[in-house]
Design an enzyme around this catalytic site. Structure first.
Site, PDB file in Angstrom:
ATOM      1  N   SER A   1       0.970  -1.126  -0.182  1.00 57.39           N
ATOM      2  CA  SER A   1       0.161  -0.177   0.338  1.00 57.39           C
ATOM      3  C   SER A   1       1.087   1.443  -0.034  1.00 57.39           C
ATOM      4  O   SER A   1       0.576   2.474   0.303  1.00 57.39           O
ATOM      5  CB  SER A   1      -0.752   0.251   1.046  1.00 57.39           C
ATOM      6  OG  SER A   1      -2.047  -0.584   1.143  1.00 57.39           O
TER       7      SER A   1
ATOM      8  N   LYS B   1       0.580   3.460  -3.034  1.00 54.60           N
ATOM      9  CA  LYS B   1      -0.761   4.506  -3.262  1.00 54.60           C
ATOM     10  C   LYS B   1      -0.174   5.894  -2.912  1.00 54.60           C
ATOM     11  O   LYS B   1      -1.272   6.726  -3.420  1.00 54.60           O
ATOM     12  CB  LYS B   1      -1.492   3.863  -1.710  1.00 54.60           C
ATOM     13  CG  LYS B   1      -2.299   2.323  -2.143  1.00 54.60           C
ATOM     14  CD  LYS B   1      -3.472   2.175  -1.180  1.00 54.60           C
ATOM     15  CE  LYS B   1      -3.731   0.592  -1.173  1.00 54.60           C
ATOM     16  NZ  LYS B   1      -4.631  -0.028   0.073  1.00 54.60           N
TER      17      LYS B   1
ATOM     18  N   TYR C   1      -3.161  -2.501 -10.752  1.00 51.50           N
ATOM     19  CA  TYR C   1      -3.282  -2.779  -8.565  1.00 51.50           C
ATOM     20  C   TYR C   1      -2.248  -3.385  -7.800  1.00 51.50           C
ATOM     21  O   TYR C   1      -1.517  -2.850  -7.155  1.00 51.50           O
ATOM     22  CB  TYR C   1      -4.618  -1.758  -7.934  1.00 51.50           C
ATOM     23  CG  TYR C   1      -4.878  -2.714  -6.726  1.00 51.50           C
ATOM     24  CD1 TYR C   1      -4.608  -0.807  -6.316  1.00 51.50           C
ATOM     25  CD2 TYR C   1      -4.986  -3.206  -5.978  1.00 51.50           C
ATOM     26  CE1 TYR C   1      -4.753  -1.181  -4.685  1.00 51.50           C
ATOM     27  CE2 TYR C   1      -5.109  -2.913  -4.769  1.00 51.50           C
ATOM     28  CZ  TYR C   1      -5.237  -2.433  -3.933  1.00 51.50           C
ATOM     29  OH  TYR C   1      -4.587  -2.414  -2.474  1.00 51.50           O
TER      30      TYR C   1
ATOM     31  N   TYR D   1      -4.510   3.604   8.285  1.00 57.07           N
ATOM     32  CA  TYR D   1      -6.421   2.734   8.216  1.00 57.07           C
ATOM     33  C   TYR D   1      -6.561   3.239  10.306  1.00 57.07           C
ATOM     34  O   TYR D   1      -6.427   4.313   9.967  1.00 57.07           O
ATOM     35  CB  TYR D   1      -5.778   1.440   8.363  1.00 57.07           C
ATOM     36  CG  TYR D   1      -4.875   1.077   7.066  1.00 57.07           C
ATOM     37  CD1 TYR D   1      -5.834   1.451   5.398  1.00 57.07           C
ATOM     38  CD2 TYR D   1      -4.121   0.212   6.757  1.00 57.07           C
ATOM     39  CE1 TYR D   1      -4.933   1.221   4.369  1.00 57.07           C
ATOM     40  CE2 TYR D   1      -2.695   0.268   6.151  1.00 57.07           C
ATOM     41  CZ  TYR D   1      -4.037   0.363   5.045  1.00 57.07           C
ATOM     42  OH  TYR D   1      -3.009   0.345   3.179  1.00 57.07           O
TER      43      TYR D   1
ATOM     44  N   VAL E   1       1.010  -3.932   3.749  1.00 63.21           N
ATOM     45  CA  VAL E   1       1.479  -5.197   4.753  1.00 63.21           C
ATOM     46  C   VAL E   1       2.448  -6.233   4.413  1.00 63.21           C
ATOM     47  O   VAL E   1       2.280  -7.398   4.681  1.00 63.21           O
ATOM     48  CB  VAL E   1      -0.021  -6.107   3.984  1.00 63.21           C
ATOM     49  CG1 VAL E   1      -1.077  -5.156   4.866  1.00 63.21           C
ATOM     50  CG2 VAL E   1      -0.164  -6.096   2.068  1.00 63.21           C
TER      51      VAL E   1
HETATM   52  N1  GLN Z   1      -2.279  -5.291  -1.783  1.00 59.76           N
HETATM   53  C1  GLN Z   1      -3.167  -4.802  -1.163  1.00 59.76           C
HETATM   54  C2  GLN Z   1      -4.385  -5.336  -0.770  1.00 59.76           C
HETATM   55  O1  GLN Z   1      -4.089  -4.571  -1.626  1.00 59.76           O
HETATM   56  C3  GLN Z   1      -2.350  -3.850  -0.295  1.00 59.76           C
HETATM   57  C4  GLN Z   1      -2.832  -3.631   1.455  1.00 59.76           C
HETATM   58  C5  GLN Z   1      -2.631  -2.562   2.160  1.00 59.76           C
HETATM   59  O2  GLN Z   1      -1.159  -2.666   2.181  1.00 59.76           O
HETATM   60  N2  GLN Z   1      -3.056  -3.009   2.975  1.00 59.76           N
HETATM   61  O3  GLN Z   1      -5.148  -6.060   0.334  1.00 59.76           O
END
Ligand code: GLN
Length: 304
Positions: free
Chosen positions: A63, A66, A188, A240, A258
């Site tokens: 993530s 992002k 994505y 989050y 993650v």
């Molecule tokens: N690729 C992961 C997902 O879409 C990214 C989530 C994350 O890093 N929080 O679930």
């Protein structure tokens, strides 16, 4: 400030967290990473570098990507972007479906999965080869061509990406996805699979610590105002449903993934990246948070 001495001290303390968290296994290809990997890299605006442990080893940024795609979409759309994605903290897990239903397909912010999928859809409108353009952009920011997709991780996430598939379908039903859902998911999953080291990540985030100006080329990548806004979203939404606690305990804008990475910035000062794959219940690196908490405590640095 003797950052090198400080990070050695911090690392010893943070390593006590190892063994207490869980590696993300909902993406099977991520589950094989040794849980004791641990790296820290700091880079200052002046170009000083400090590091510890596995700082040079690439890992799945997940993530954290992002932030890069948001920077790209913000550059293309400017304030029009906020018609399709909001800037409020979600207080919910990163892959929550519930909130999206209440809010009629407008994701709370660009750092939860729903918001990032909308941002990715926007990139598909602007770039003929979005995957290649994302990789180029990240390479440019990190000052390194040695940044790649991990095709195995992307395929693994595609195979088990039921929740993201649900999210993108739901967004599409609210007309907040314009391209074919398979194309959006493909980009994505690839952006999430990008592998970078702590050192590359710290360098890439220096632009956000430097009012949008690339530290090497002096190119204005984002306007000063855009850089400020992305930092604001990182502070309020970067972790989050733990964003409040992170601001409270650490006091830096940042973003987690993650894969166990966290990058954070002190504007006009530095960027710091940490990697430790074991996560807490919010999907944020357990030892990574401990490192950053101690870092701001010991240095006295904070945006507040
Ligand atoms: N690729 C992961 C997902 O879409 C990214 C989530 C994350 O890093 N929080 O679930």
């Amino acid at each position: 400030m003797d950052y090198q001495k400080i990070i050695h001290q911090i690392a010893e303390e943070a390593k006590k967290e190892l063994g207490k968290g869980k590696i993300a296994n909902y993406i099977p290809a991520l589950a094989n990473i040794p849980s004791d990997k641990f790296g820290i890299a700091i880079e200052t605006i002046k170009g000083e570098r400090y590091s510890f442990g596995d700082y040079d080893e690439p890992f799945s940024i997940q993530s954290i990507s992002k932030v890069f795609t948001l920077m790209m979409a913000f550059t293309k759309e400017n304030t029009k972007l906020w018609q399709r994605v909001d800037v409020e903290p979600s207080g919910n897990p990163f892959n929550s479906l519930v909130q999206l239903e209440f809010e009629a397909g407008i994701p709370r912010n660009p750092f939860i999965n729903a918001g990032a999928l909308v941002v990715t859809d926007i990139l598909l409108d602007h770039y003929a080869s979005p995957k290649a353009s994302i990789l180029d952009y990240v390479r440019r920011l990190s000052g390194s061509d040695d940044v790649y997709f991990d095709y195995e991780v992307a395929a693994s996430e595609r195979e088990f990406g039921y929740t993201n598939t649900a999210l993108v379908n739901f967004l599409k039903s609210h007309k907040n996805i314009h391209n074919h859902i398979d194309k959006v998911l493909d980009v994505y999953f690839h952006q999430c699979s990008i592998r970078m080291s702590c050192q590359q990540l710290a360098h890439a985030f220096l632009t956000l610590a430097n009012h949008g100006v690339h530290p090497d080329t002096k190119e204005q990548i984002l306007s000063r105002s855009q850089a400020k806004r992305i930092n604001a979203i990182m502070l309020t939404c970067g972790f989050y449903d733990q964003a409040g606690e992170f601001a409270f305990c650490v006091g830096m804008p940042g973003k987690s993934g993650v894969g166990g990475g966290i990058v954070a910035v002190i504007p006009e000062e530095l960027a710091i990246a940490v990697w430790s794959p074991e996560l807490n219940e919010h999907g944020n690196s357990k030892a990574g948070i401990s490192v950053l908490e101690q870092f701001t405590t010991l240095t006295g640095l904070s945006i507040f």
